[in-house]
Design a protein around this motif. Structure first.
Motif, mmCIF file in Angstrom:
data_model
loop_
_atom_site.group_PDB
_atom_site.id
_atom_site.type_symbol
_atom_site.label_atom_id
_atom_site.label_comp_id
_atom_site.label_asym_id
_atom_site.label_seq_id
_atom_site.Cartn_x
_atom_site.Cartn_y
_atom_site.Cartn_z
ATOM 1 N N THR A 127 0.704 -0.899 -0.076
ATOM 2 C CA THR A 127 0.570 0.127 -0.028
ATOM 3 C C THR A 127 1.242 0.865 0.299
ATOM 4 O OG1 THR A 127 -1.577 -0.831 1.419
ATOM 5 C CG2 THR A 127 -1.544 1.465 1.555
ATOM 6 N N LEU A 128 0.483 2.313 -1.262
ATOM 7 C CA LEU A 128 1.537 3.273 -0.489
ATOM 8 C C LEU A 128 0.667 4.473 -0.216
ATOM 9 C CD1 LEU A 128 2.573 3.163 -4.933
ATOM 10 C CD2 LEU A 128 4.116 3.823 -2.741
ATOM 11 N N VAL A 129 0.606 4.909 0.432
ATOM 12 C CA VAL A 129 0.327 5.999 1.518
ATOM 13 C C VAL A 129 1.069 7.176 0.729
ATOM 14 C CG1 VAL A 129 0.367 6.661 3.795
ATOM 15 C CG2 VAL A 129 0.882 4.329 3.882
ATOM 16 N N SER A 130 2.663 7.348 0.915
ATOM 17 C CA SER A 130 2.767 8.297 0.109
ATOM 18 C C SER A 130 3.318 8.317 -1.688
ATOM 19 C CB SER A 130 4.224 9.126 0.675
ATOM 20 O OG SER A 130 4.839 10.203 0.516
ATOM 21 N N PHE A 131 2.197 9.271 -2.183
ATOM 22 C CA PHE A 131 2.845 9.744 -3.649
ATOM 23 C C PHE A 131 3.386 10.284 -3.918
ATOM 24 C CE2 PHE A 131 2.029 10.790 -7.838
ATOM 25 C CZ PHE A 131 1.778 8.956 -8.730
ATOM 26 N N ARG A 132 3.689 11.599 -3.065
ATOM 27 C CA ARG A 132 4.515 12.650 -3.929
ATOM 28 C C ARG A 132 4.846 12.805 -2.074
ATOM 29 N NH1 ARG A 132 5.151 11.153 -7.714
ATOM 30 N NH2 ARG A 132 5.133 11.856 -9.721
ATOM 31 N N PRO A 133 6.195 13.032 -1.796
ATOM 32 C CA PRO A 133 7.321 12.349 -2.021
ATOM 33 C C PRO A 133 7.061 10.291 -2.395
ATOM 34 C CG PRO A 133 7.860 12.636 -0.110
ATOM 35 C CD PRO A 133 7.085 13.160 0.182
ATOM 36 N N PHE A 134 7.529 10.055 -3.256
ATOM 37 C CA PHE A 134 7.494 9.083 -4.304
ATOM 38 C C PHE A 134 8.635 8.223 -3.243
ATOM 39 C CE2 PHE A 134 6.887 5.429 -7.006
ATOM 40 C CZ PHE A 134 5.998 5.004 -7.302
ATOM 41 N N PRO A 135 7.936 7.416 -2.208
ATOM 42 C CA PRO A 135 9.203 6.349 -1.466
ATOM 43 C C PRO A 135 10.355 5.194 -2.895
ATOM 44 C CG PRO A 135 6.923 5.331 -1.464
ATOM 45 C CD PRO A 135 6.898 6.500 -2.294
ATOM 46 N N THR A 136 10.726 5.357 -3.213
ATOM 47 C CA THR A 136 11.715 4.722 -4.400
ATOM 48 C C THR A 136 12.351 3.159 -3.881
ATOM 49 O OG1 THR A 136 11.487 7.018 -6.515
ATOM 50 C CG2 THR A 136 12.704 5.099 -6.437
ATOM 51 N N GLN A 137 12.943 4.216 -2.882
ATOM 52 C CA GLN A 137 13.791 2.680 -2.349
ATOM 53 C C GLN A 137 13.066 2.177 -1.444
ATOM 54 O OE1 GLN A 137 17.130 2.280 -2.920
ATOM 55 N NE2 GLN A 137 17.146 0.591 -1.806
ATOM 56 N N MET A 138 12.524 2.357 -0.381
ATOM 57 C CA MET A 138 11.293 1.326 0.241
ATOM 58 C C MET A 138 10.648 1.117 -1.246
ATOM 59 S SD MET A 138 10.535 3.622 3.250
ATOM 60 C CE MET A 138 9.183 2.482 4.062
ATOM 61 N N LEU A 139 9.771 1.243 -1.819
ATOM 62 C CA LEU A 139 8.995 0.591 -2.874
ATOM 63 C C LEU A 139 9.701 -0.858 -3.331
ATOM 64 C CD1 LEU A 139 6.217 -0.135 -3.976
ATOM 65 C CD2 LEU A 139 7.181 1.793 -6.067
ATOM 66 N N ARG A 140 10.845 0.092 -4.023
ATOM 67 C CA ARG A 140 12.389 -1.386 -4.693
ATOM 68 C C ARG A 140 11.677 -2.715 -3.793
ATOM 69 N NH1 ARG A 140 16.407 1.856 -5.593
ATOM 70 N NH2 ARG A 140 15.683 2.903 -8.099
ATOM 71 N N GLU A 141 13.173 -2.262 -2.382
ATOM 72 C CA GLU A 141 12.698 -3.016 -1.453
ATOM 73 C C GLU A 141 11.451 -3.974 -1.189
ATOM 74 O OE1 GLU A 141 14.476 -1.192 2.039
ATOM 75 O OE2 GLU A 141 16.107 -0.253 0.637
ATOM 76 N N ALA A 142 11.219 -3.150 -1.694
ATOM 77 C CA ALA A 142 8.919 -4.304 -0.943
ATOM 78 C C ALA A 142 9.192 -5.548 -2.554
ATOM 79 C CB ALA A 142 8.082 -3.617 -0.299
#
Length: 195
Positions: A127-142
């Motif tokens: 579940t993305l809670v923040s679209f901006r700023p986009f959590p690139t690193q956390m999303l990649r790890e997930a």
């Protein structure tokens, strides 16, 4: 989200006002609208400052990548539940397929994942809670480790596709072992073309 937020009912947990007041700083607006002293808020800047202003907007947005998790941890410690942060995961540890979504649809997705898990499908949710700023690193790890990612879109850029999937794809760029990203539109009514 419109239907779920305005036409559905579910239990909510509202903290005591005393606890909320202890958690939040006192409200002191930076600018106040006063008819006796009119001002312009959000006016354009001239070309001499435009680049600097845009840089500062991006810089401040990226500061939130560190602040949002800190505030979410403080909120959880005080109120005993998750709220905020950058993203949340659900049953992702051994998932071959991950669903990425935003908003109120995630409750329904969790129920569906539980049913699919009972049938032997290894599926999870990010579940993305923040679209901006986009959590690139956390999303990649997930997402790394899954074979496929299905992005549930509620917004669609004509001629380019799902905006969330495009951001997910960009976050995974040049990542070893990145899963294949699929975009699925849900919650939009799209007219049919007559040929």
């Amino acid at each position: 989200d419109g239907f779920i937020l305005t036409h559905a009912v579910e239990r909510i947990d509202i903290p005591d006002q005393v606890d909320v007041d202890a958690f939040l700083p006192p409200y002191e607006p930076v600018q106040v609208l006063d008819p006796a002293q009119p001002i312009s808020i959000g006016a354009m800047v001239g070309p001499e400052a435009f680049t600097e202003v845009r840089f500062l907007q991006n810089f401040k947005q990226n500061l939130a990548l560190h602040l949002l998790p800190e505030f979410a941890a403080e909120f959880k410690a005080r109120f005993g539940r998750e709220s905020g942060g950058l993203l949340r995961t659900y049953r992702t540890d051994d998932a071959e397929l991950l669903v990425v979504a935003m908003g109120s649809v995630n409750g329904t997705i969790k129920d569906t994942i539980d049913e699919m898990r009972a049938d032997g499908f290894r599926v999870g949710l990010v579940t993305l809670v923040s679209f901006r700023p986009f959590p690139t690193q956390m999303l990649r790890e997930a997402l790394v480790g899954a074979k496929h990612v299905v992005v549930i879109e509620k917004s669609f850029a004509i001629g380019m596709g799902g905006q969330l999937a495009n951001n997910v794809d960009l976050a995974l760029r040049n990542t070893a072992g990145a899963p294949q990203v699929h975009s699925v539109v849900a919650g939009l009514e799209i007219g049919r073309a007559h040929v």
